[in-house]
Design a protein around this motif. Structure first.
Motif, PDB file in Angstrom:
ATOM      1  N   ILE A  86       0.844  -1.305   0.048  1.00  0.00           N
ATOM      2  CA  ILE A  86       0.229   0.124   0.064  1.00  0.00           C
ATOM      3  C   ILE A  86       0.901   1.274  -0.073  1.00  0.00           C
ATOM      4  O   ILE A  86       1.742   1.233   0.726  1.00  0.00           O
ATOM      5  N   THR A  87       0.456   2.121  -0.990  1.00  0.00           N
ATOM      6  CA  THR A  87       1.389   3.419  -1.103  1.00  0.00           C
ATOM      7  C   THR A  87       0.276   4.593  -0.783  1.00  0.00           C
ATOM      8  O   THR A  87      -0.953   4.404  -0.795  1.00  0.00           O
ATOM      9  N   THR A  88       0.878   5.575  -0.714  1.00  0.00           N
ATOM     10  CA  THR A  88       0.186   6.853  -0.624  1.00  0.00           C
ATOM     11  C   THR A  88      -0.920   7.160  -1.989  1.00  0.00           C
ATOM     12  O   THR A  88      -1.730   8.166  -2.210  1.00  0.00           O
ATOM     13  N   ASP A  89      -0.647   6.625  -2.887  1.00  0.00           N
ATOM     14  CA  ASP A  89      -1.167   6.589  -4.333  1.00  0.00           C
ATOM     15  C   ASP A  89      -2.440   5.580  -4.453  1.00  0.00           C
ATOM     16  O   ASP A  89      -3.215   5.578  -5.509  1.00  0.00           O
ATOM     17  N   HIS A  90      -2.786   4.973  -3.272  1.00  0.00           N
ATOM     18  CA  HIS A  90      -3.926   4.198  -3.434  1.00  0.00           C
ATOM     19  C   HIS A  90      -5.049   5.003  -2.447  1.00  0.00           C
ATOM     20  O   HIS A  90      -4.840   6.036  -1.923  1.00  0.00           O
ATOM     21  N   ARG A  91      -6.360   4.378  -2.660  1.00  0.00           N
ATOM     22  CA  ARG A  91      -7.591   4.884  -1.878  1.00  0.00           C
ATOM     23  C   ARG A  91      -8.240   3.687  -1.296  1.00  0.00           C
ATOM     24  O   ARG A  91      -7.994   2.618  -1.829  1.00  0.00           O
ATOM     25  N   ILE A  92      -8.905   3.866  -0.202  1.00  0.00           N
ATOM     26  CA  ILE A  92      -9.520   2.805   0.559  1.00  0.00           C
ATOM     27  C   ILE A  92     -11.111   3.111   0.655  1.00  0.00           C
ATOM     28  O   ILE A  92     -11.338   4.350   0.981  1.00  0.00           O
ATOM     29  N   THR A  93     -11.695   2.186   0.359  1.00  0.00           N
ATOM     30  CA  THR A  93     -13.404   2.582   0.493  1.00  0.00           C
ATOM     31  C   THR A  93     -13.717   1.361   1.711  1.00  0.00           C
ATOM     32  O   THR A  93     -13.518   0.290   1.541  1.00  0.00           O
ATOM     33  N   ALA A  94     -14.245   1.994   2.590  1.00  0.00           N
ATOM     34  CA  ALA A  94     -14.741   1.182   3.698  1.00  0.00           C
ATOM     35  C   ALA A  94     -15.786   1.895   4.642  1.00  0.00           C
ATOM     36  O   ALA A  94     -15.727   3.061   4.685  1.00  0.00           O
ATOM     37  N   LYS A  95     -16.686   1.446   5.308  1.00  0.00           N
ATOM     38  CA  LYS A  95     -17.846   2.021   6.100  1.00  0.00           C
ATOM     39  C   LYS A  95     -18.629   2.926   5.228  1.00  0.00           C
ATOM     40  O   LYS A  95     -18.532   3.879   5.627  1.00  0.00           O
ATOM     41  N   GLY A  96     -18.716   2.701   3.958  1.00  0.00           N
ATOM     42  CA  GLY A  96     -19.425   3.669   3.006  1.00  0.00           C
ATOM     43  C   GLY A  96     -18.598   4.911   2.616  1.00  0.00           C
ATOM     44  O   GLY A  96     -19.555   5.688   2.395  1.00  0.00           O
ATOM     45  N   ALA A  97     -17.329   4.817   2.987  1.00  0.00           N
ATOM     46  CA  ALA A  97     -16.546   6.324   2.537  1.00  0.00           C
ATOM     47  C   ALA A  97     -15.409   5.771   1.845  1.00  0.00           C
ATOM     48  O   ALA A  97     -14.942   4.595   1.929  1.00  0.00           O
ATOM     49  N   THR A  98     -14.899   6.878   1.272  1.00  0.00           N
ATOM     50  CA  THR A  98     -13.639   6.666   0.447  1.00  0.00           C
ATOM     51  C   THR A  98     -12.618   7.431   0.972  1.00  0.00           C
ATOM     52  O   THR A  98     -12.974   8.534   1.429  1.00  0.00           O
ATOM     53  N   TRP A  99     -11.456   6.837   1.210  1.00  0.00           N
ATOM     54  CA  TRP A  99     -10.157   7.503   2.022  1.00  0.00           C
ATOM     55  C   TRP A  99      -9.252   7.472   1.246  1.00  0.00           C
ATOM     56  O   TRP A  99      -8.677   6.742   0.720  1.00  0.00           O
ATOM     57  N   ALA A 109       6.334  -6.978  12.356  1.00  0.00           N
ATOM     58  CA  ALA A 109       5.824  -8.114  11.708  1.00  0.00           C
ATOM     59  C   ALA A 109       5.329  -8.612  10.330  1.00  0.00           C
ATOM     60  O   ALA A 109       5.195  -9.563   9.960  1.00  0.00           O
ATOM     61  N   ALA A 110       5.059  -7.202   9.714  1.00  0.00           N
ATOM     62  CA  ALA A 110       4.484  -7.080   8.414  1.00  0.00           C
ATOM     63  C   ALA A 110       3.182  -7.826   8.385  1.00  0.00           C
ATOM     64  O   ALA A 110       2.598  -8.192   7.568  1.00  0.00           O
ATOM     65  N   SER A 111       2.483  -7.738   9.452  1.00  0.00           N
ATOM     66  CA  SER A 111       1.086  -8.397   9.734  1.00  0.00           C
ATOM     67  C   SER A 111      -0.134  -7.610   9.535  1.00  0.00           C
ATOM     68  O   SER A 111      -1.372  -7.740   8.990  1.00  0.00           O
ATOM     69  N   HIS A 112       0.229  -5.973   9.317  1.00  0.00           N
ATOM     70  CA  HIS A 112      -1.033  -4.965   8.997  1.00  0.00           C
ATOM     71  C   HIS A 112      -0.197  -3.849   8.721  1.00  0.00           C
ATOM     72  O   HIS A 112       0.851  -3.379   8.949  1.00  0.00           O
ATOM     73  N   TYR A 113      -0.989  -2.863   7.912  1.00  0.00           N
ATOM     74  CA  TYR A 113      -0.529  -1.457   7.613  1.00  0.00           C
ATOM     75  C   TYR A 113      -1.215  -0.593   8.655  1.00  0.00           C
ATOM     76  O   TYR A 113      -2.373  -0.879   8.986  1.00  0.00           O
ATOM     77  N   VAL A 114      -0.922   0.496   9.077  1.00  0.00           N
ATOM     78  CA  VAL A 114      -1.197   1.533   9.735  1.00  0.00           C
ATOM     79  C   VAL A 114      -1.125   2.559   8.872  1.00  0.00           C
ATOM     80  O   VAL A 114      -0.425   3.206   8.488  1.00  0.00           O
ATOM     81  N   LEU A 115      -2.310   3.269   8.441  1.00  0.00           N
ATOM     82  CA  LEU A 115      -2.332   4.347   7.440  1.00  0.00           C
ATOM     83  C   LEU A 115      -3.139   5.594   8.253  1.00  0.00           C
ATOM     84  O   LEU A 115      -3.975   5.402   8.936  1.00  0.00           O
ATOM     85  N   ARG A 116      -2.825   6.644   7.709  1.00  0.00           N
ATOM     86  CA  ARG A 116      -3.639   7.901   8.236  1.00  0.00           C
ATOM     87  C   ARG A 116      -4.495   8.095   6.744  1.00  0.00           C
ATOM     88  O   ARG A 116      -3.827   8.529   5.525  1.00  0.00           O
ATOM     89  N   GLY A 117      -5.696   8.175   6.897  1.00  0.00           N
ATOM     90  CA  GLY A 117      -6.569   8.380   5.747  1.00  0.00           C
ATOM     91  C   GLY A 117      -7.480   9.732   5.831  1.00  0.00           C
ATOM     92  O   GLY A 117      -7.619  10.085   6.967  1.00  0.00           O
ATOM     93  N   ARG A 118      -7.728  10.261   4.696  1.00  0.00           N
ATOM     94  CA  ARG A 118      -8.600  11.601   4.737  1.00  0.00           C
ATOM     95  C   ARG A 118      -9.673  11.194   3.733  1.00  0.00           C
ATOM     96  O   ARG A 118      -9.385  10.737   2.778  1.00  0.00           O
ATOM     97  N   LYS A 119     -10.750  11.471   4.436  1.00  0.00           N
ATOM     98  CA  LYS A 119     -12.184  11.323   3.595  1.00  0.00           C
ATOM     99  C   LYS A 119     -11.854  12.072   2.247  1.00  0.00           C
ATOM    100  O   LYS A 119     -11.566  13.312   2.262  1.00  0.00           O
ATOM    101  N   ALA A 120     -12.305  11.394   1.211  1.00  0.00           N
ATOM    102  CA  ALA A 120     -12.258  11.946  -0.290  1.00  0.00           C
ATOM    103  C   ALA A 120     -13.727  12.831  -0.110  1.00  0.00           C
ATOM    104  O   ALA A 120     -14.746  12.191   0.251  1.00  0.00           O
ATOM    105  N   ALA A 121     -13.524  13.646  -1.054  1.00  0.00           N
ATOM    106  CA  ALA A 121     -14.758  14.847  -1.371  1.00  0.00           C
ATOM    107  C   ALA A 121     -15.688  14.045  -2.166  1.00  0.00           C
ATOM    108  O   ALA A 121     -15.571  13.159  -2.839  1.00  0.00           O
TER     109      ALA A 121
END
Length: 121
Positions: A86-99, A109-121
């Motif tokens: 995952i990079t900052t060039d991606h978007r995530i859609t979850a909980k009815g919103a796009t981030w 441990a490479a088990s998960h990513y921790v991202l800071r997301g900003r809701k897309a307009a």
């Protein structure tokens, strides 16, 4: 498979996959999407990838980081079965919103990513 070559990711995926939300990771395309002020708010194109994620309040460190905006959220994405970085060039859609992804950290441990997301307009 040992713990050092993806075993921990598989364990976390199996243990937490059922309680994490279904979401989609969207790869960026070549065509930016602009808002009314000329800011890039995302990218068109790319096939979505199914993910397991959790959306939560931003951490204290995220709030202190340069570029933080009120409303930014922490998004945790399990790496089990993901197959892409995952990079900052991606978007995530979850909980009815796009981030839009503002920052990316992969845990030790490479088990998960921790991202800071900003809701897309």
């Amino acid at each position: 498979m040992s713990l050092l070559d993806g075993g921990i990711a598989a364990i976390f995926g199996a243990a937490l996959g059922g309680i994490y939300l279904d979401g989609q990771l969207v790869r960026s395309g070549a065509m930016p999407i602009y808002d009314n002020e000329g800011n890039i708010t995302g990218y068109a194109g790319g096939a979505p990838i199914a993910i397991k994620c959790q959306v939560d309040a931003a951490t204290w460190d995220m709030r202190r980081a340069e570029g933080y905006v009120e409303g930014d959220m922490r998004i945790i994405v399990l790496t089990a079965g993901l197959g892409v970085a995952i990079t900052t060039d991606h978007r995530i859609t979850a909980k009815g919103a796009t981030w839009m992804i503002q920052s990316v950290e992969l845990d030790a441990a490479a088990s998960h990513y921790v991202l800071r997301g900003r809701k897309a307009a």
